[in-house]
Design an enzyme around this catalytic site. Sequence first.
Site, PDB file in Angstrom:
ATOM      1  N   SER A  51       0.832  -1.219   0.000  1.00 16.49           N
ATOM      2  CA  SER A  51       0.000   0.000   0.000  1.00 16.49           C
ATOM      3  C   SER A  51       0.861   1.262   0.000  1.00 16.49           C
ATOM      4  O   SER A  51       2.074   1.203   0.239  1.00 16.49           O
ATOM      5  CB  SER A  51      -0.890   0.003   1.244  1.00 16.49           C
ATOM      6  OG  SER A  51      -1.544  -1.229   1.360  1.00 16.49           O
TER       7      SER A  51
HETATM    8  C1  LIG Z   1      -3.350  -4.823   0.267  1.00 19.28           C
HETATM    9  S1  LIG Z   1      -2.708  -6.412   0.479  1.00 19.28           S
HETATM   10  C2  LIG Z   1      -1.898  -6.338   2.045  1.00 19.28           C
HETATM   11  C3  LIG Z   1      -0.724  -5.422   2.136  1.00 19.28           C
HETATM   12  C4  LIG Z   1       0.215  -5.821   3.236  1.00 19.28           C
HETATM   13  N1  LIG Z   1      -0.287  -5.532   4.554  1.00 19.28           N
HETATM   14  C5  LIG Z   1       1.591  -5.239   3.027  1.00 19.28           C
HETATM   15  O1  LIG Z   1       2.089  -4.491   3.865  1.00 19.28           O
HETATM   16  O2  LIG Z   1       2.181  -5.561   1.986  1.00 19.28           O
HETATM   17  C6  LIG Z   1      -4.150  -7.373   0.954  1.00 19.28           C
HETATM   18  C7  LIG Z   1      -3.806  -8.807   1.284  1.00 19.28           C
HETATM   19  O3  LIG Z   1      -4.920  -9.399   1.930  1.00 19.28           O
HETATM   20  C8  LIG Z   1      -4.887 -10.771   1.595  1.00 19.28           C
HETATM   21  N2  LIG Z   1      -6.186 -11.379   1.922  1.00 19.28           N
HETATM   22  C9  LIG Z   1      -7.351 -11.294   1.233  1.00 19.28           C
HETATM   23  N3  LIG Z   1      -8.308 -12.002   1.855  1.00 19.28           N
HETATM   24  C10 LIG Z   1      -7.735 -12.547   2.947  1.00 19.28           C
HETATM   25  C11 LIG Z   1      -8.216 -13.400   3.982  1.00 19.28           C
HETATM   26  N4  LIG Z   1      -9.469 -13.851   3.986  1.00 19.28           N
HETATM   27  N5  LIG Z   1      -7.355 -13.764   4.944  1.00 19.28           N
HETATM   28  C12 LIG Z   1      -6.075 -13.331   4.949  1.00 19.28           C
HETATM   29  N6  LIG Z   1      -5.561 -12.541   3.988  1.00 19.28           N
HETATM   30  C13 LIG Z   1      -6.384 -12.153   3.004  1.00 19.28           C
HETATM   31  C14 LIG Z   1      -4.540 -10.767   0.127  1.00 19.28           C
HETATM   32  O4  LIG Z   1      -4.066 -12.022  -0.311  1.00 19.28           O
HETATM   33  C15 LIG Z   1      -3.492  -9.669   0.084  1.00 19.28           C
HETATM   34  O5  LIG Z   1      -2.205 -10.177   0.204  1.00 19.28           O
END
Ligand SMILES: C[S@@+](CC[C@H](N)C(=O)[O-])C[C@H]1O[C@@H](n2cnc3c(N)ncnc32)[C@H](O)[C@@H]1O
Length: 354
Positions: A77
């Site tokens: 992000s």
């Molecule tokens: C915007 S990214 C996260 C960015 C991260 N915090 C970083 O610093 O790089 C959103 C993430 O949420 C994960 N995600 C989506 N649904 C999820 C779930 N049900 N449980 C865990 N992770 C999930 C996606 O695979 C993705 O990697």
Amino acid sequence: MSDRLTDWWRLAFTSTPRELFIPDRALWVHDKNVKTPIDRDADPDTWMRAVYSTDFIITQTDDGAGGGEGDYTSSSSMPAIMLGMLNHLDAREGQQVLEIGTGTGYNAALLAHRLGAGNVVSIEIDPELAQQARINLAKAGRDVRVITGDGAAGYPFGAPYDRIIATCSVGTVPWAWVAQTRPGGVIVTPWGPPLANDHLLRLEVGCDSAVGTIVDSVAFMRLRAQRWNVTDEPDDFPDIAAQSRTDLDPHQVLGNHSTLAVALRLGECRAIFETDHTTGKEILWLLAGDSWASICSGHVRQAGARNLWDEAVSAYRWWTELSCPDRQQFHLTVTHERQWVWLNDPANAVATLT
Ligand SMILES: C[S@@+](CC[C@H](N)C(=O)[O-])C[C@H]1O[C@@H](n2cnc3c(N)ncnc32)[C@H](O)[C@@H]1O
């Protein structure tokens, strides 16, 4: 956005090189949506410029299946957005934090710098991303427990947490997050119905419920289990659609503060503004299940079981009858049994989500 850079967060950012978390090949989104593929081997200068820009970087598409141009499913992000969310989270040294959506691990690394070793658990649904995040965090020397699993269920084995932060958005807040947070704790999560999926919610957790306030605007990809389905526009849409006229500007109906109210009334409905390539005119598309509406220069077409534009107009009128409340006036209460959005007083429910 609450982007105050305290000494704590300044130190966390300067001690956590973002380059340890960005893959060699990714998609840099900059200058109002210009997308530039970056490749560390082929063009290390551009890669480094992207990594140390203030922009977000797409790190996965189509859950890892595609060749790069599909739906965005993971990203690093914008650092300013991360800082704002961390400020709203207000986590202190020694507290236990659960992050939902590890992605690259960068946000978890910042949290671990602030909270100390062993105090951050992060859960990622995609096994490959989770494994890469473990490697990235180890390189950065940050002691974070990365779990591969569905963050919708939280991670009960590390509970209770003082704070939970989600870096993917939800339409309803999983009860597990509330149940796994200590009374007095805080949950920060991107939130919103599909048509207004751009709110940052800060929930204060009580003994058997949590109450959320909208504290900012953010755009995040959806928690996997809460993704919406989009059906394609039917080929015969122009023939089958009922036609009418409207005096209302779509940007007024879906305005800065009215959109949330309209979205709450419309439920599972999405809105897309696009430019017609032949006429150069702007079209608003509303889509929900097998119902479609298009609005262009006052010309309305609607097809399917729901008349989506008529619903949007009546929701907009409802919002004006309420004296046009700001979106910050809407709050969310989450209990084990149900979740509802209210205005001014919890007894004044304006939408029930579950
Ligand atoms: C915007 S990214 C996260 C960015 C991260 N915090 C970083 O610093 O790089 C959103 C993430 O949420 C994960 N995600 C989506 N649904 C999820 C779930 N049900 N449980 C865990 N992770 C999930 C996606 O695979 C993705 O990697």
